[in-house]
Motif scaffolding. Structure first.
Motif, mmCIF file in Angstrom:
data_model
loop_
_atom_site.group_PDB
_atom_site.id
_atom_site.type_symbol
_atom_site.label_atom_id
_atom_site.label_comp_id
_atom_site.label_asym_id
_atom_site.label_seq_id
_atom_site.Cartn_x
_atom_site.Cartn_y
_atom_site.Cartn_z
ATOM 1 N N LEU A 121 -69.782 -5.729 33.745
ATOM 2 C CA LEU A 121 -69.862 -4.732 32.667
ATOM 3 C C LEU A 121 -70.197 -5.390 31.330
ATOM 4 O O LEU A 121 -70.857 -4.783 30.487
ATOM 5 N N ALA A 122 -69.757 -6.632 31.138
ATOM 6 C CA ALA A 122 -69.972 -7.317 29.862
ATOM 7 C C ALA A 122 -71.441 -7.569 29.573
ATOM 8 O O ALA A 122 -71.818 -7.735 28.410
ATOM 9 N N VAL A 123 -72.261 -7.594 30.613
ATOM 10 C CA VAL A 123 -73.695 -7.846 30.415
ATOM 11 C C VAL A 123 -74.541 -6.604 30.684
ATOM 12 O O VAL A 123 -75.768 -6.674 30.673
ATOM 13 N N ASP A 124 -73.877 -5.479 30.909
ATOM 14 C CA ASP A 124 -74.588 -4.236 31.232
ATOM 15 C C ASP A 124 -73.981 -3.086 30.434
ATOM 16 O O ASP A 124 -73.127 -2.348 30.935
ATOM 17 N N PRO A 125 -74.385 -2.925 29.153
ATOM 18 C CA PRO A 125 -73.757 -1.904 28.306
ATOM 19 C C PRO A 125 -73.913 -0.486 28.846
ATOM 20 O O PRO A 125 -73.019 0.336 28.658
ATOM 21 N N ALA A 126 -75.008 -0.198 29.508
ATOM 22 C CA ALA A 126 -75.187 1.151 30.064
ATOM 23 C C ALA A 126 -74.125 1.427 31.124
ATOM 24 O O ALA A 126 -73.470 2.481 31.118
ATOM 25 N N ARG A 127 -73.948 0.476 32.012
ATOM 26 C CA ARG A 127 -72.927 0.644 33.057
ATOM 27 C C ARG A 127 -71.540 0.726 32.451
ATOM 28 O O ARG A 127 -70.686 1.499 32.899
ATOM 29 N N LEU A 128 -71.292 -0.069 31.402
ATOM 30 C CA LEU A 128 -69.988 -0.024 30.738
ATOM 31 C C LEU A 128 -69.723 1.348 30.142
ATOM 32 O O LEU A 128 -68.612 1.886 30.256
ATOM 33 N N MET A 129 -70.713 1.936 29.479
ATOM 34 C CA MET A 129 -70.509 3.252 28.866
ATOM 35 C C MET A 129 -70.169 4.304 29.922
ATOM 36 O O MET A 129 -69.287 5.155 29.725
ATOM 37 N N TRP A 130 -70.853 4.255 31.067
ATOM 38 C CA TRP A 130 -70.559 5.220 32.132
ATOM 39 C C TRP A 130 -69.172 4.970 32.732
ATOM 40 O O TRP A 130 -68.453 5.921 33.064
ATOM 41 N N ALA A 185 -59.860 -1.908 25.605
ATOM 42 C CA ALA A 185 -61.180 -1.405 25.991
ATOM 43 C C ALA A 185 -62.113 -1.359 24.791
ATOM 44 O O ALA A 185 -63.318 -1.645 24.912
ATOM 45 N N ALA A 186 -61.577 -1.002 23.628
ATOM 46 C CA ALA A 186 -62.402 -0.951 22.422
ATOM 47 C C ALA A 186 -62.910 -2.340 22.052
ATOM 48 O O ALA A 186 -64.071 -2.512 21.668
ATOM 49 N N VAL A 187 -62.044 -3.352 22.169
ATOM 50 C CA VAL A 187 -62.466 -4.718 21.873
ATOM 51 C C VAL A 187 -63.539 -5.166 22.854
ATOM 52 O O VAL A 187 -64.556 -5.766 22.463
ATOM 53 N N PHE A 188 -63.340 -4.872 24.140
ATOM 54 C CA PHE A 188 -64.323 -5.252 25.161
ATOM 55 C C PHE A 188 -65.662 -4.576 24.885
ATOM 56 O O PHE A 188 -66.717 -5.219 24.933
ATOM 57 N N ALA A 189 -65.625 -3.277 24.573
ATOM 58 C CA ALA A 189 -66.862 -2.552 24.280
ATOM 59 C C ALA A 189 -67.542 -3.121 23.046
ATOM 60 O O ALA A 189 -68.775 -3.277 23.012
ATOM 61 N N GLY A 190 -66.766 -3.456 22.015
ATOM 62 C CA GLY A 190 -67.346 -4.016 20.803
ATOM 63 C C GLY A 190 -68.000 -5.364 21.050
ATOM 64 O O GLY A 190 -69.084 -5.643 20.534
ATOM 65 N N ASN A 191 -67.346 -6.210 21.849
ATOM 66 C CA ASN A 191 -67.945 -7.500 22.180
ATOM 67 C C ASN A 191 -69.237 -7.329 22.967
ATOM 68 O O ASN A 191 -70.198 -8.090 22.783
ATOM 69 N N THR A 192 -69.266 -6.333 23.844
ATOM 70 C CA THR A 192 -70.478 -6.062 24.615
ATOM 71 C C THR A 192 -71.609 -5.604 23.699
ATOM 72 O O THR A 192 -72.765 -6.011 23.859
ATOM 73 N N SER A 221 -79.102 5.281 25.265
ATOM 74 C CA SER A 221 -80.439 5.155 24.707
ATOM 75 C C SER A 221 -80.384 4.605 23.284
ATOM 76 O O SER A 221 -81.207 3.758 22.905
ATOM 77 N N ALA A 222 -79.412 5.072 22.488
ATOM 78 C CA ALA A 222 -79.272 4.590 21.111
ATOM 79 C C ALA A 222 -78.946 3.101 21.075
ATOM 80 O O ALA A 222 -79.493 2.351 20.252
ATOM 81 N N LEU A 223 -78.084 2.651 21.978
ATOM 82 C CA LEU A 223 -77.751 1.230 22.042
ATOM 83 C C LEU A 223 -78.973 0.406 22.454
ATOM 84 O O LEU A 223 -79.222 -0.670 21.908
ATOM 85 N N SER A 224 -79.730 0.933 23.386
ATOM 86 C CA SER A 224 -80.929 0.235 23.840
ATOM 87 C C SER A 224 -81.961 0.124 22.726
ATOM 88 O O SER A 224 -82.565 -0.938 22.511
ATOM 89 N N ASP A 225 -82.154 1.221 21.981
ATOM 90 C CA ASP A 225 -83.117 1.206 20.872
ATOM 91 C C ASP A 225 -82.685 0.223 19.790
ATOM 92 O O ASP A 225 -83.501 -0.528 19.244
ATOM 93 N N TRP A 226 -81.384 0.239 19.478
ATOM 94 C CA TRP A 226 -80.857 -0.664 18.451
ATOM 95 C C TRP A 226 -81.015 -2.115 18.883
ATOM 96 O O TRP A 226 -81.396 -2.974 18.085
ATOM 97 N N ALA A 227 -80.756 -2.387 20.149
ATOM 98 C CA ALA A 227 -80.881 -3.748 20.662
ATOM 99 C C ALA A 227 -82.316 -4.255 20.561
ATOM 100 O O ALA A 227 -82.553 -5.451 20.372
ATOM 101 N N GLY A 228 -83.282 -3.332 20.660
ATOM 102 C CA GLY A 228 -84.683 -3.721 20.648
ATOM 103 C C GLY A 228 -85.314 -3.795 19.284
ATOM 104 O O GLY A 228 -86.478 -4.198 19.161
ATOM 105 N N GLU A 229 -84.566 -3.395 18.214
ATOM 106 C CA GLU A 229 -85.137 -3.453 16.870
ATOM 107 C C GLU A 229 -85.352 -4.893 16.431
ATOM 108 O O GLU A 229 -84.639 -5.803 16.838
ATOM 109 N N GLU A 230 -86.351 -5.079 15.588
ATOM 110 C CA GLU A 230 -86.694 -6.406 15.097
ATOM 111 C C GLU A 230 -85.524 -7.014 14.320
ATOM 112 O O GLU A 230 -84.876 -6.346 13.522
#
Length: 386
Positions: A59-68, A87-94, A143-152
């Motif tokens: 889950l730590a390397v797969d934010p989409a799976r973590l959110m689900w 869980a909040a700390v784990f999600a934030g680190n991810t 989708s929002a996390l993915s878009d943010w991750a891909g920003e320059e």
């Protein structure tokens, strides 16, 4: 026995020193503590994942799976405050792992956030929202996390370095400020600058703006700064009222507008607006306004002295070449400034959406700042000061 917290980059640490909400985009003084990207306190969630047949390291390397996963077990997680915090700390680190410029930020009031300068996430509220979210909302978050991750990723800006005054250069001398005593309606002396103790301002004080006349001395300070600039530097001083158009902020009453332009194309001009408040607005360079005082309400408790300190720091720093502006910055096309005090006493920076001005002026500013990408240069000295 607690599980080892080693699923993210570096050693797990505590939160950084908290900042005020107002200081999030406006920092003074020395550089703060090292950035925190791996926050401790999530070992309980590792066990929770194992109990539900999932490996936390996946889950730590797969934010989409973590959110689900968080969505699926939100009610159970929410029923245990300790587990919810883990869980909040784990999600934030991810989330922090998604971008090299992401980090945890702690605030003096409110929950810690994780993100970068452009976007921050309140992971505590995110977990609460996931409990009642439908599938479409979860997909939107992913989708929002993915878009943010891909920003320059923004390039880092080197702090501007001012040039110290030369030997024999006339020093600036502040004029004496009025020492008038001010009283409340019931006759009590108002100790401006030290009204509030550890408990903070009274709630009703935010809507009270008593004795704005205490800032009248700022007009004398601005005039003294203009005189100093014209005595030391090779500049043009223009007192045409049309110069008020340089300033983005709107003043209820403008008494005088003075533009001071150094005779060097890559040095930043300054426009002083003397307002009827009374106060002073200064436009520095091409993109940024600085008000003095910032706010005259009783809660902010600003004084003419503290406002004069900031005004002098701005003006003398700009003249010394310790001022930098950038625009557009990042995907959101923010504007950004940085100041390094000429006496080494501190630094200041800010960023945000540019002022609502016409596209032509923004384009002109972008073109001008491209020519001074290394920062505005020091003002030229008058020939008799060389």
């Amino acid at each position: 026995m607690g599980r080892t917290e080693d699923l993210f980059e570096g050693a797990a640490t505590g939160l950084p020193e908290p900042v005020s909400r107002a200081g999030a985009l406006y920092a003074q003084g020395p550089v703060r503590d090292a950035e925190v990207r791996h926050l401790a306190g999530y070992s309980a969630f590792i066990g929770f994942c194992a109990d539900h047949g999932v490996k936390a390291e996946e889950l730590a390397v797969d934010p989409a799976r973590l959110m689900w996963f968080l969505h699926q077990w939100a009610a159970e997680i929410d029923s245990d405050s300790a587990m919810s915090a883990a869980a909040a700390v784990f999600a934030g680190n991810t989330i922090a792992r998604l971008r090299p410029d992401a980090r945890w930020t702690a605030y003096q009031s409110g929950s810690p956030l994780v993100g970068n300068r452009q976007r921050q996430f309140d992971v505590g509220r995110l977990l609460v929202a996931l409990r009642s979210a439908d599938a479409e909302s979860v997909r939107g978050l992913v989708s929002a996390l993915s878009d943010w991750a891909g920003e320059e990723v923004e390039s880092s800006s080197v702090p501007p370095l001012p040039v110290p005054p030369s030997a024999g250069q006339p020093p600036y001398v502040r004029p004496l400020l009025p020492t008038t005593a001010y009283y409340s309606p019931d006759g009590a002396l108002i100790p401006y600058g030290r009204q509030w103790g550890a408990e903070g301002p009274a709630p009703e004080s935010y809507s009270v703006d008593s004795h704005p006349e205490r800032f009248a001395g700022l007009h004398a300070v601005a005039a003294a700064l203009i005189d100093h600039l014209s005595a030391v530097y090779d500049v043009e001083v223009d007192r045409d009222p049309v110069n008020s158009g340089d300033v983005f902020m709107k003043a209820r009453e403008t008494l005088q507008a003075v533009r001071v332009t150094p005779r060097r194309a890559d040095a930043a001009p300054l426009t002083f607006l003397f307002t009827g408040y009374p106060g002073v607005l200064i436009h520095a360079g091409v993109m940024h306004d600085f008000p003095f005082p910032v706010c005259g309400c009783d809660a902010c408790d600003e004084t003419a002295g503290s406002a004069a300190d900031r005004m002098e720091m701005l003006v003398l720093t700009v003249a010394a070449g310790g001022y930098r502006e950038r625009y557009p910055v990042g995907g959101r096309k923010w504007s950004e400034y940085a100041l390094t005090a000429v006496d080494g006493s501190g630094s200041e920076s800010g960023s945000g959406e540019p002022a609502p001005v016409d596209a032509v002026r923004l384009q002109d500013a972008e073109d001008r700042l491209r020519e001074v990408s290394g920062g505005w240069r020091p003002w030229p000295l008058r020939p008799d000061q060389l």
